[in-house]
Design a protein around this motif. Structure first.
Motif, PDB file in Angstrom:
ATOM      1  N   LEU A 119       0.850  -1.176   0.000  1.00 31.62           N
ATOM      2  CA  LEU A 119       0.000   0.000   0.000  1.00 31.62           C
ATOM      3  C   LEU A 119       0.891   1.232   0.000  1.00 31.62           C
ATOM      4  O   LEU A 119       1.819   1.333   0.798  1.00 31.62           O
ATOM      5  N   THR A 134      -2.648   0.420  -4.394  1.00 32.86           N
ATOM      6  CA  THR A 134      -2.560  -0.947  -3.910  1.00 32.86           C
ATOM      7  C   THR A 134      -1.891  -1.803  -4.974  1.00 32.86           C
ATOM      8  O   THR A 134      -2.254  -1.727  -6.148  1.00 32.86           O
ATOM      9  N   HIS A 174     -12.783  -4.020  -1.528  1.00 30.46           N
ATOM     10  CA  HIS A 174     -11.523  -3.277  -1.484  1.00 30.46           C
ATOM     11  C   HIS A 174     -11.696  -1.830  -1.960  1.00 30.46           C
ATOM     12  O   HIS A 174     -11.338  -0.891  -1.252  1.00 30.46           O
ATOM     13  N   VAL A 207     -11.296   1.462   0.441  1.00 32.69           N
ATOM     14  CA  VAL A 207     -10.194   2.406   0.205  1.00 32.69           C
ATOM     15  C   VAL A 207     -10.742   3.798  -0.104  1.00 32.69           C
ATOM     16  O   VAL A 207     -10.275   4.799   0.452  1.00 32.69           O
TER      17      VAL A 207
END
Length: 156
Positions: A102, A119, A139, A143
């Motif tokens: 990350l 990512t 995800h 995020v």
């Protein structure tokens, strides 16, 4: 303002991590300058969660434990620094099934700062691929919401 999917800036250090099995970038534009280091944003990324995200992480940790995947709470599940600079901070979580990187990158422009959350994932085996396939739909949502929350709270 909303975080949007974006091209990875050429100035990012994630190039050293390529090739990869998965890569994405979400960008949030700040209309004003807030003096903050990328590491500080990364720290907030792992500590400033609304309750629904904490609940999702807890559920994930319970579900992956039987498969030997590390959770955020496991003593072996700590992030390792890859790059630690004022404008970019990259960490990695190594697991026997996958490596997840990350990056928080602050791209300074004349009238705004672009905050990037990148990512990068490298699979080691089928279980890593299956795990990421299961979490991938969540995800992007997580995020986006996390970077929006962090950036909106920078001045508080």
């Amino acid at each position: 303002m909303k975080a949007v999917k974006s091209k990875i800036p050429d100035i990012s250090g994630v190039g050293i991590l390529l090739p990869a099995d998965y890569i994405d970038n979400f960008k949030y534009q700040l209309d004003h300058r807030t003096v903050i280091a990328a590491r500080d944003i990364m720290e907030r990324f792992w500590t400033d969660h609304p309750s629904w995200i904490r609940a999702m992480f807890s559920l994930r940790d319970i579900m992956v434990k039987p498969f030997g995947l590390k959770s955020d709470k496991s003593k072996d599940g700590k992030f390792k620094e890859i790059i630690n600079e004022q404008s970019e901070y990259i960490v990695c979580l190594n697991d026997k099934h996958l490596d997840a990187y990350l990056s928080v990158l602050i791209e300074r422009n004349d009238c705004q700062d672009d905050i990037h959350v990148i990512t990068v994932v490298k699979f080691h085996n089928t279980l890593g691929r299956l795990y990421f396939t299961a979490i991938k739909p969540f995800h992007g949502i997580i995020v986006r919401r996390m970077i929006e929350r962090i950036c909106k709270n920078l001045d508080r």
